[in-house]
Design a protein around this motif. Sequence first.
Motif, PDB file in Angstrom:
ATOM      1  N   TYR A  47      79.721  29.333  63.733  1.00  0.00           N
ATOM      2  CA  TYR A  47      79.192  30.173  62.609  1.00  0.00           C
ATOM      3  C   TYR A  47      79.411  31.560  62.999  1.00  0.00           C
ATOM      4  O   TYR A  47      79.397  32.225  64.366  1.00  0.00           O
ATOM      5  N   PHE A  48      79.940  32.407  61.863  1.00  0.00           N
ATOM      6  CA  PHE A  48      80.131  34.042  62.134  1.00  0.00           C
ATOM      7  C   PHE A  48      79.583  34.799  61.264  1.00  0.00           C
ATOM      8  O   PHE A  48      80.050  34.249  59.809  1.00  0.00           O
ATOM      9  N   ASN A  49      78.842  35.751  61.058  1.00  0.00           N
ATOM     10  CA  ASN A  49      78.591  36.669  60.275  1.00  0.00           C
ATOM     11  C   ASN A  49      79.013  38.128  60.408  1.00  0.00           C
ATOM     12  O   ASN A  49      78.732  38.697  61.519  1.00  0.00           O
ATOM     13  N   LEU A  50      79.343  38.934  59.475  1.00  0.00           N
ATOM     14  CA  LEU A  50      79.620  40.219  59.617  1.00  0.00           C
ATOM     15  C   LEU A  50      79.320  40.585  58.272  1.00  0.00           C
ATOM     16  O   LEU A  50      79.354  40.279  57.324  1.00  0.00           O
ATOM     17  N   SER A  51      78.582  42.150  58.477  1.00  0.00           N
ATOM     18  CA  SER A  51      77.949  42.615  57.567  1.00  0.00           C
ATOM     19  C   SER A  51      78.055  44.103  57.688  1.00  0.00           C
ATOM     20  O   SER A  51      77.822  44.643  58.625  1.00  0.00           O
ATOM     21  N   ALA A  52      77.734  44.717  56.588  1.00  0.00           N
ATOM     22  CA  ALA A  52      77.723  46.348  56.471  1.00  0.00           C
ATOM     23  C   ALA A  52      76.840  46.508  55.333  1.00  0.00           C
ATOM     24  O   ALA A  52      76.835  46.077  54.333  1.00  0.00           O
ATOM     25  N   ALA A  53      75.938  47.813  55.437  1.00  0.00           N
ATOM     26  CA  ALA A  53      75.026  48.211  54.335  1.00  0.00           C
ATOM     27  C   ALA A  53      75.285  49.508  54.214  1.00  0.00           C
ATOM     28  O   ALA A  53      74.497  50.325  54.841  1.00  0.00           O
ATOM     29  N   PRO A  54      76.107  50.424  53.395  1.00  0.00           N
ATOM     30  CA  PRO A  54      76.225  51.807  53.352  1.00  0.00           C
ATOM     31  C   PRO A  54      74.938  52.222  52.598  1.00  0.00           C
ATOM     32  O   PRO A  54      74.618  51.544  51.684  1.00  0.00           O
ATOM     33  N   ARG A  55      74.522  53.445  52.572  1.00  0.00           N
ATOM     34  CA  ARG A  55      73.557  54.150  51.603  1.00  0.00           C
ATOM     35  C   ARG A  55      73.642  55.488  51.611  1.00  0.00           C
ATOM     36  O   ARG A  55      74.295  56.031  52.589  1.00  0.00           O
ATOM     37  N   VAL A  56      73.554  56.297  50.390  1.00  0.00           N
ATOM     38  CA  VAL A  56      73.427  57.376  49.928  1.00  0.00           C
ATOM     39  C   VAL A  56      72.130  58.133  49.496  1.00  0.00           C
ATOM     40  O   VAL A  56      71.742  57.067  48.496  1.00  0.00           O
ATOM     41  N   GLY A  57      71.674  58.858  50.012  1.00  0.00           N
ATOM     42  CA  GLY A  57      70.359  59.295  49.613  1.00  0.00           C
ATOM     43  C   GLY A  57      70.048  60.875  49.344  1.00  0.00           C
ATOM     44  O   GLY A  57      71.129  61.519  49.603  1.00  0.00           O
ATOM     45  N   TYR A  58      68.996  61.024  48.486  1.00  0.00           N
ATOM     46  CA  TYR A  58      68.856  62.461  48.296  1.00  0.00           C
ATOM     47  C   TYR A  58      67.243  62.767  48.359  1.00  0.00           C
ATOM     48  O   TYR A  58      66.319  61.944  48.169  1.00  0.00           O
ATOM     49  N   ARG A  59      67.038  63.967  49.262  1.00  0.00           N
ATOM     50  CA  ARG A  59      65.581  64.203  49.741  1.00  0.00           C
ATOM     51  C   ARG A  59      65.118  64.692  48.451  1.00  0.00           C
ATOM     52  O   ARG A  59      65.360  65.996  47.901  1.00  0.00           O
ATOM     53  N   LEU A  60      63.985  63.965  47.629  1.00  0.00           N
ATOM     54  CA  LEU A  60      63.347  64.659  46.501  1.00  0.00           C
ATOM     55  C   LEU A  60      62.548  65.549  47.023  1.00  0.00           C
ATOM     56  O   LEU A  60      62.175  66.631  46.456  1.00  0.00           O
ATOM     57  N   THR A  61      61.701  65.431  47.913  1.00  0.00           N
ATOM     58  CA  THR A  61      60.843  66.362  48.679  1.00  0.00           C
ATOM     59  C   THR A  61      61.332  66.206  50.468  1.00  0.00           C
ATOM     60  O   THR A  61      62.090  65.463  50.439  1.00  0.00           O
TER      61      THR A  61
END
Length: 175
Positions: A47-61
């Motif tokens: 078993y092998f697992n490779l994952s990536a989770a990019p994110r882009v946010g904006y500070r509302l406050t």
Amino acid sequence: MKKFIIPFFMFISGSVFCQVAVGASPENNNRWTFGGGIGFGFGSNNYFNLSAAPRVGYRLTDDLEGGILGSISWQKSNAYSSTMFGIGPFMNYYIARTFFISANYQHYFINYKDKFYDFKANADEDALYLGGGYMQRIGNNSYLQLGLMYNVLWKENSSIFSSGLVPNIGFVVGL
């Protein structure tokens, strides 16, 4: 008189530049945040697992951030292989830049292949993760986030996921 005027203007201009530099810095004015996480795992039956989770946010406050989160995961073993893509919005509330409360919705697209039965399937599933965690500063405006999320839409007998509980580790730059 020239000996007095030239140093006087240099002093004034130096004071003006110092006041500009002491004011709000560019990173404090930028409300965009970037980050994500990567992961991998090994197990029995190759078993092998490779994952990536990019994110882009904006500070509302200063304490509330919203944005979009993506994920991709590849899994492979002797018995099966799968690829999963996910995308959706997220919202984080920060408490004194030490703790955070988070909610994110993900819609997943899954491609699954069973090697023993020569079975292929495409599916999709929704997940609504609620949780929170701890933040550790690792730079001027960069943080390491350690958290625990629970998928409130998870159903034991019909979900592709083995559990609704998900630990996460990620990085955020721009807070």
